[in-house]
Design an enzyme around this catalytic site. Structure first.
Site, short mmCIF file in Angstrom:
data_model
loop_
_atom_site.label_atom_id
_atom_site.label_comp_id
_atom_site.label_asym_id
_atom_site.label_seq_id
_atom_site.Cartn_x
_atom_site.Cartn_y
_atom_site.Cartn_z
N PRO A 278 66.15 28.37 66.08
CA PRO A 278 67.43 29.67 65.39
C PRO A 278 69.09 29.14 65.27
O PRO A 278 69.26 29.15 66.61
CB PRO A 278 66.48 30.12 65.73
CG PRO A 278 65.81 30.23 66.54
CD PRO A 278 65.73 28.75 66.59
N GLU A 279 69.14 29.89 64.31
CA GLU A 279 70.76 30.11 64.68
C GLU A 279 71.58 31.29 64.15
O GLU A 279 70.56 32.72 64.47
CB GLU A 279 72.00 29.17 63.47
CG GLU A 279 70.86 27.69 64.00
CD GLU A 279 72.05 27.25 62.84
OE1 GLU A 279 73.07 27.24 62.16
OE2 GLU A 279 71.31 25.95 62.32
N ARG B 154 72.94 14.97 66.29
CA ARG B 154 73.07 16.30 65.17
C ARG B 154 73.23 16.03 64.03
O ARG B 154 74.35 15.29 64.09
CB ARG B 154 73.30 17.25 65.50
CG ARG B 154 72.94 18.53 66.71
CD ARG B 154 71.79 19.00 67.33
NE ARG B 154 70.90 19.56 66.31
CZ ARG B 154 71.27 20.99 66.68
NH1 ARG B 154 71.81 21.80 67.46
NH2 ARG B 154 70.31 21.74 66.08
N GLN C 251 64.73 30.48 74.07
CA GLN C 251 64.94 28.64 74.63
C GLN C 251 64.38 28.27 73.23
O GLN C 251 64.42 28.32 72.29
CB GLN C 251 64.41 28.41 75.84
CG GLN C 251 65.59 28.96 77.41
CD GLN C 251 64.48 29.39 78.06
OE1 GLN C 251 63.10 29.99 77.43
NE2 GLN C 251 64.01 29.56 79.28
N ASN D 101 73.66 24.49 63.79
CA ASN D 101 73.98 22.97 62.79
C ASN D 101 73.66 23.07 61.27
O ASN D 101 75.16 22.09 60.79
CB ASN D 101 72.57 22.28 63.52
CG ASN D 101 73.07 19.91 62.93
OD1 ASN D 101 73.96 19.95 63.84
ND2 ASN D 101 72.13 19.62 62.72
N LYS E 48 72.19 32.78 71.31
CA LYS E 48 70.57 32.89 71.20
C LYS E 48 69.70 33.71 72.36
O LYS E 48 68.78 33.60 72.69
CB LYS E 48 70.03 31.69 71.81
CG LYS E 48 69.98 30.77 70.03
CD LYS E 48 69.97 29.41 70.15
CE LYS E 48 71.01 28.54 69.74
NZ LYS E 48 71.28 27.19 69.24
#
Ligand SMILES: [Zn+2]
Length: 274
Positions: A2-3, A262, A70, A169, A53
């Site tokens: 997740p972003e 990535r 994490q 990403n 995060k």
């Protein structure tokens, strides 16, 4: 993974049931934290904050719970006190009179005086959060020009959590496309106008993704594609995941490269490659 926008939405659903509510029951799953339980029971949650995060649950009496998901951690919110069946290990349970919030599998959880949180080793090294509503495009433009960031390639900078926390990403590809910039450019090579545009795109793309539940396409374009019968997955992004498909602006085929291990997508025409 997740972003920022996804993490903020998960935090919103926690905030809906916890903020301004008294915690009637709390359980820590990690043995080292169990002695903390009495410090939280019968106290009110005042805010749920995200920093990259990490998620911070702030209490009225000056204590906060830090948790970082994490790779495997996940929050679940349920009405009532009956917990869903799960094979995951429960690491934190917060219950109010009407709801339960359960954090599974995360192992990085700690209790802090709210005033000391800036000394947390993770929080001390990350930049401002991309979803912070106080963050302005001018703040980002200034950050892009700082000596530690200005000489770095945009491809690296836009994954670097010390530059902006919560960046990730898909946002990287979408922001650089919106700004019309090739990923190998560096902030110190850009004009003032390009820096301003990049800073504005950084905010507008991530905020749009938050508001739409993960769609960075302009609502009008996404809506038009929906009317043509395209499934959600195919009307989310300008470039991300669209290798060889035509660019929505210029019809050139979108390209994919690997950078920072990535994948990154760009339009060779709209984003130049020099
Ligand atoms: Zn294009």
């Amino acid at each position: 993974m997740p972003e920022g926008p996804e993490i903020r939405r998960a935090a919103d659903s926690l905030a809906d049931i916890l903020v301004d509510q008294t915690i009637t029951s709390i359980k820590f799953g990690l043995p080292g934290l169990r002695r903390e339980t009495p410090r939280f029971r019968d106290h009110k949650v005042i805010n749920i904050e995200t920093r990259g995060k990490a998620l911070l649950t702030h209490f009225e009496h000056g204590l906060s719970i830090y948790s970082h998901n994490q790779l495997y951690g996940v929050w679940k919110v349920v009405a009532g006190h009956k917990l869903p069946k799960s094979t995951r290990s429960m690491r934190l349970l917060l219950q109010t009179r009407s709801h339960s919030a359960i954090l599974y599998s995360a192992s990085d959880i700690s209790v802090w005086p709210t005033a000391d949180l800036e000394n947390h080793p993770f929080l001390a090294k990350i930049g401002p959060d991309i979803m912070d509503s106080n963050l302005t495009w001018r703040d980002i433009a200034a950050r892009l020009q700082q000596p530690g960031f200005a000489p770095k390639e945009l491809a690296a900078l836009y994954l670097d959590q010390s530059f902006l926390a919560g960046n990730g990403n898909y946002l990287r590809s979408e922001i650089l496309h919106d700004a019309g910039l090739y990923h190998r450019r560096r902030p110190h090579e850009l004009t003032r106008g390009q820096l301003g545009k990049l800073a504005r795109s950084t905010l507008s793309i991530s905020r749009r993704s938050y508001q739409t539940g993960g769609i960075t396409l302009a609502p009008r374009l996404s809506g038009a594609l929906q009317r043509q019968g395209l499934a959600r997955e195919w009307r989310r992004f300008y470039v991300f995941g669209r290798e060889d498909s035509p660019c929505y602006h210029c019809s050139q085929a979108i390209r994919r490269v690997e950078t920072g291990s990535r994948r990154l997508y760009f339009c060779p025409s709209c984003q130049g490659d020099s």
